[in-house]
Design an enzyme around this catalytic site. Structure first.
Site, PDB file in Angstrom:
ATOM      1  N   GLY A  91      44.485 -46.629 -83.517  1.00 39.58           N
ATOM      2  CA  GLY A  91      44.767 -46.198 -82.140  1.00 39.58           C
ATOM      3  C   GLY A  91      45.473 -47.299 -81.371  1.00 39.58           C
ATOM      4  O   GLY A  91      45.166 -47.554 -80.216  1.00 39.58           O
ATOM      5  N   SER A 130      48.557 -47.343 -80.410  1.00 42.13           N
ATOM      6  CA  SER A 130      49.766 -46.875 -79.728  1.00 42.13           C
ATOM      7  C   SER A 130      49.659 -46.929 -78.208  1.00 42.13           C
ATOM      8  O   SER A 130      50.671 -47.005 -77.513  1.00 42.13           O
ATOM      9  CB  SER A 130      50.055 -45.432 -80.156  1.00 42.13           C
ATOM     10  OG  SER A 130      48.904 -44.617 -79.963  1.00 42.13           O
ATOM     11  N   ARG A 131      48.437 -46.872 -77.688  1.00 39.93           N
ATOM     12  CA  ARG A 131      48.254 -46.748 -76.231  1.00 39.93           C
ATOM     13  C   ARG A 131      47.000 -47.502 -75.803  1.00 39.93           C
ATOM     14  O   ARG A 131      46.162 -47.855 -76.636  1.00 39.93           O
ATOM     15  CB  ARG A 131      48.044 -45.279 -75.827  1.00 39.93           C
ATOM     16  CG  ARG A 131      49.169 -44.369 -76.147  1.00 39.93           C
ATOM     17  CD  ARG A 131      48.921 -42.968 -75.626  1.00 39.93           C
ATOM     18  NE  ARG A 131      48.042 -42.166 -76.478  1.00 39.93           N
ATOM     19  CZ  ARG A 131      46.901 -41.604 -76.061  1.00 39.93           C
ATOM     20  NH1 ARG A 131      46.505 -41.756 -74.817  1.00 39.93           N
ATOM     21  NH2 ARG A 131      46.162 -40.894 -76.890  1.00 39.93           N
ATOM     22  N   VAL A 143      42.594 -41.050 -88.421  1.00 37.04           N
ATOM     23  CA  VAL A 143      41.520 -41.854 -89.025  1.00 37.04           C
ATOM     24  C   VAL A 143      40.393 -40.988 -89.587  1.00 37.04           C
ATOM     25  O   VAL A 143      39.625 -41.438 -90.444  1.00 37.04           O
ATOM     26  CB  VAL A 143      40.935 -42.898 -88.027  1.00 37.04           C
ATOM     27  CG1 VAL A 143      41.957 -43.968 -87.699  1.00 37.04           C
ATOM     28  CG2 VAL A 143      40.367 -42.240 -86.783  1.00 37.04           C
ATOM     29  N   TYR A 148      30.035 -37.757 -76.995  1.00 34.89           N
ATOM     30  CA  TYR A 148      30.764 -39.034 -76.996  1.00 34.89           C
ATOM     31  C   TYR A 148      29.780 -40.209 -77.022  1.00 34.89           C
ATOM     32  O   TYR A 148      29.933 -41.145 -77.814  1.00 34.89           O
ATOM     33  CB  TYR A 148      31.652 -39.104 -75.748  1.00 34.89           C
ATOM     34  CG  TYR A 148      32.422 -40.399 -75.609  1.00 34.89           C
ATOM     35  CD1 TYR A 148      33.517 -40.677 -76.432  1.00 34.89           C
ATOM     36  CD2 TYR A 148      32.063 -41.345 -74.645  1.00 34.89           C
ATOM     37  CE1 TYR A 148      34.233 -41.864 -76.299  1.00 34.89           C
ATOM     38  CE2 TYR A 148      32.775 -42.533 -74.511  1.00 34.89           C
ATOM     39  CZ  TYR A 148      33.867 -42.779 -75.341  1.00 34.89           C
ATOM     40  OH  TYR A 148      34.562 -43.966 -75.204  1.00 34.89           O
ATOM     41  N   LYS A 197      29.250 -43.232 -79.846  1.00 33.16           N
ATOM     42  CA  LYS A 197      29.384 -44.658 -79.526  1.00 33.16           C
ATOM     43  C   LYS A 197      28.075 -45.406 -79.784  1.00 33.16           C
ATOM     44  O   LYS A 197      28.095 -46.610 -80.076  1.00 33.16           O
ATOM     45  CB  LYS A 197      29.859 -44.829 -78.080  1.00 33.16           C
ATOM     46  CG  LYS A 197      31.289 -44.332 -77.865  1.00 33.16           C
ATOM     47  CD  LYS A 197      32.266 -45.079 -78.750  1.00 33.16           C
ATOM     48  CE  LYS A 197      33.705 -44.656 -78.592  1.00 33.16           C
ATOM     49  NZ  LYS A 197      34.627 -45.429 -79.434  1.00 33.16           N
ATOM     50  N   ILE A 222      37.623 -48.603 -68.190  1.00 41.13           N
ATOM     51  CA  ILE A 222      38.894 -49.306 -68.334  1.00 41.13           C
ATOM     52  C   ILE A 222      40.032 -48.353 -67.987  1.00 41.13           C
ATOM     53  O   ILE A 222      40.015 -47.177 -68.396  1.00 41.13           O
ATOM     54  CB  ILE A 222      39.075 -49.804 -69.798  1.00 41.13           C
ATOM     55  CG1 ILE A 222      37.812 -50.535 -70.286  1.00 41.13           C
ATOM     56  CG2 ILE A 222      40.319 -50.690 -69.913  1.00 41.13           C
ATOM     57  CD1 ILE A 222      37.379 -51.728 -69.467  1.00 41.13           C
TER      58      ILE A 222
HETATM   59  P1  NAP Z   1      43.274 -43.617 -75.049  1.00 43.44           P
HETATM   60  O1  NAP Z   1      44.102 -44.212 -73.981  1.00 43.44           O
HETATM   61  O2  NAP Z   1      42.944 -42.172 -75.011  1.00 43.44           O
HETATM   62  O3  NAP Z   1      43.940 -43.967 -76.476  1.00 43.44           O
HETATM   63  C1  NAP Z   1      43.315 -43.506 -77.627  1.00 43.44           C
HETATM   64  C2  NAP Z   1      43.997 -44.108 -78.835  1.00 43.44           C
HETATM   65  O4  NAP Z   1      43.301 -43.644 -80.014  1.00 43.44           O
HETATM   66  C3  NAP Z   1      45.424 -43.701 -78.963  1.00 43.44           C
HETATM   67  O5  NAP Z   1      46.173 -44.779 -79.471  1.00 43.44           O
HETATM   68  C4  NAP Z   1      45.368 -42.561 -79.990  1.00 43.44           C
HETATM   69  O6  NAP Z   1      46.571 -42.481 -80.752  1.00 43.44           O
HETATM   70  C5  NAP Z   1      44.249 -43.027 -80.871  1.00 43.44           C
HETATM   71  N1  NAP Z   1      43.609 -41.937 -81.616  1.00 43.44           N
HETATM   72  C6  NAP Z   1      42.864 -40.921 -81.138  1.00 43.44           C
HETATM   73  N2  NAP Z   1      42.460 -40.135 -82.136  1.00 43.44           N
HETATM   74  C7  NAP Z   1      42.957 -40.671 -83.284  1.00 43.44           C
HETATM   75  C8  NAP Z   1      42.875 -40.321 -84.644  1.00 43.44           C
HETATM   76  N3  NAP Z   1      42.199 -39.246 -85.039  1.00 43.44           N
HETATM   77  N4  NAP Z   1      43.489 -41.103 -85.550  1.00 43.44           N
HETATM   78  C9  NAP Z   1      44.183 -42.201 -85.162  1.00 43.44           C
HETATM   79  N5  NAP Z   1      44.305 -42.588 -83.869  1.00 43.44           N
HETATM   80  C10 NAP Z   1      43.693 -41.827 -82.949  1.00 43.44           C
HETATM   81  O7  NAP Z   1      41.879 -44.358 -75.146  1.00 43.44           O
HETATM   82  P2  NAP Z   1      41.406 -45.814 -74.678  1.00 43.44           P
HETATM   83  O8  NAP Z   1      40.783 -45.690 -73.345  1.00 43.44           O
HETATM   84  O9  NAP Z   1      42.455 -46.809 -74.923  1.00 43.44           O
HETATM   85  O10 NAP Z   1      40.194 -45.990 -75.712  1.00 43.44           O
HETATM   86  C11 NAP Z   1      40.276 -46.785 -76.867  1.00 43.44           C
HETATM   87  C12 NAP Z   1      38.875 -46.943 -77.415  1.00 43.44           C
HETATM   88  O11 NAP Z   1      38.038 -47.531 -76.417  1.00 43.44           O
HETATM   89  C13 NAP Z   1      38.202 -45.619 -77.792  1.00 43.44           C
HETATM   90  O12 NAP Z   1      37.413 -45.789 -78.942  1.00 43.44           O
HETATM   91  C14 NAP Z   1      37.324 -45.329 -76.590  1.00 43.44           C
HETATM   92  O13 NAP Z   1      36.243 -44.509 -76.929  1.00 43.44           O
HETATM   93  C15 NAP Z   1      36.895 -46.730 -76.215  1.00 43.44           C
HETATM   94  N6  NAP Z   1      36.446 -46.879 -74.832  1.00 43.44           N
HETATM   95  C16 NAP Z   1      37.286 -46.628 -73.791  1.00 43.44           C
HETATM   96  C17 NAP Z   1      36.810 -46.812 -72.490  1.00 43.44           C
HETATM   97  C18 NAP Z   1      37.665 -46.586 -71.284  1.00 43.44           C
HETATM   98  O14 NAP Z   1      37.128 -46.653 -70.177  1.00 43.44           O
HETATM   99  N7  NAP Z   1      38.938 -46.354 -71.409  1.00 43.44           N
HETATM  100  C19 NAP Z   1      35.488 -47.216 -72.286  1.00 43.44           C
HETATM  101  C20 NAP Z   1      34.668 -47.450 -73.378  1.00 43.44           C
HETATM  102  C21 NAP Z   1      35.164 -47.284 -74.649  1.00 43.44           C
HETATM  103  P3  NAP Z   1      47.564 -41.207 -80.620  1.00 43.44           P
HETATM  104  O15 NAP Z   1      48.011 -41.169 -79.201  1.00 43.44           O
HETATM  105  O16 NAP Z   1      48.636 -41.504 -81.591  1.00 43.44           O
HETATM  106  O17 NAP Z   1      46.717 -40.023 -80.987  1.00 43.44           O
END
Ligand code: NAP
Length: 245
Positions: free
Chosen positions: A9, A11-12, A61, A153, A157, A186
């Protein structure tokens, strides 16, 4: 520690920030994505322009065959992966427990937990052979504290915490460290999708009075991934502006 890192993940959002941070620290970086091809390719190109080595690799994944093929391709490009950051994740915001259907529940576990199992199993043969390696998983404060209307979710986690602590014990004698970062709220697409009102409320609920930045999670992940954390394993590093105290 080795010089080749793979970030799922990447990419973003948080994953992209981790990719950039690891590249800055001198790692060759394999950037995994599932659908955001353009963003992943752009990130890789941007890093190559800065003189780093980076390339994008597509894989869901949750699909073990795609993951195995991604590891094969990454090894062909850079050499075997020695630092694995399991960041890819999906959320199911706003769904009350009884409204989460089987498909959504299973998909959350397949990506958030099964995805880590798939990548770790693909990375381990080389790590075990070399008796070194570092794995960083991305959990969440919701996995530690629980989250209303995000039960699936939060469960995934919490499972990441169990996976991290258990695998750390199992792999410590083999010289492989396993840690996790538990981010608070975040500012990424995942949180932006909740709408401005919810984002403001989450910022207010955070003792530091703001949402975190992806770069702040990347710094924590890079610390755990690298040699500065050489005697640290099985830890869950919370980076949440004081949210869960
Ligand atoms: P996001 O902006 O939604 O980005 C999600 C990333 O995961 C993207 O790069 C997406 O790639 C990739 N992804 C999703 N499903 C996938 C799959 N099946 N196979 C491969 N790649 C996949 O999320 P984020 O906020 O950056 O979150 C990143 C991590 O941090 C996650 O595990 C999330 O649960 C955790 N987290 C986030 C927060 C928060 O507040 N943002 C808080 C706690 C934990 P594509 O676009 O190519 O699908």
């Amino acid at each position: 520690m080795g010089n080749v890192a793979l970030v799922t993940g990447g990419s973003r959002g948080i994953g992209l920030a981790i990719v950039r941070k690891l590249a800055e620290r001198g790692y060759d970086v394999a950037i995994n994505y599932r659908v955001s091809r353009e963003a992943a390719e752009q990130a890789a190109a941007e890093l190559r322009e800065q003189g780093r080595r980076a390339a994008a690799f597509c894989a869901d994944v949750a699909d073990s065959a795609q993951v195995a093929e991604m590891f094969r391709a990454a090894a062909e490009t850079f050499g075997p992966v020695e630092v694995l950051v399991n960041n890819a994740g999906v959320a199911l915001p706003g769904a009350v427990f009884q409204d989460v259907d089987d498909g959504a529940w299973d998909r959350a576990f397949a990506v958030n937990v099964g995805g880590m199992r798939n990548t770790i199993r693909a990375a381990l043969p080389h790590m075990l052979h070399e008796k070194r390696g570092s794995i960083v998983n991305v959990s969440s404060i919701w996995g530690l504290r629980g989250a209303s209307c995000e039960v699936a979710y939060a469960c995934t986690k919490a499972a990441v915490v169990g996976l991290t602590r258990s695998l750390a014990l199992e792999l410590a004698p083999s010289g492989i460290r396993v840690n996790a970062v538990a981010p608070g709220c975040i500012e990424t697409d995942m949180v932006r999708s909740l709408g401005q009102e919810t984002m403001d409320a989450l910022a207010q609920e955070t003792p530091m009075g703001r949402l975190g930045r992806p770069e702040e999670i990347a710094a924590a992940a890079a610390f755990l991934a690298g040699e500065d954390a050489s005697f640290i394993t099985g830890q869950i590093l919370t980076a949440d502006g004081g949210f869960i105290g």
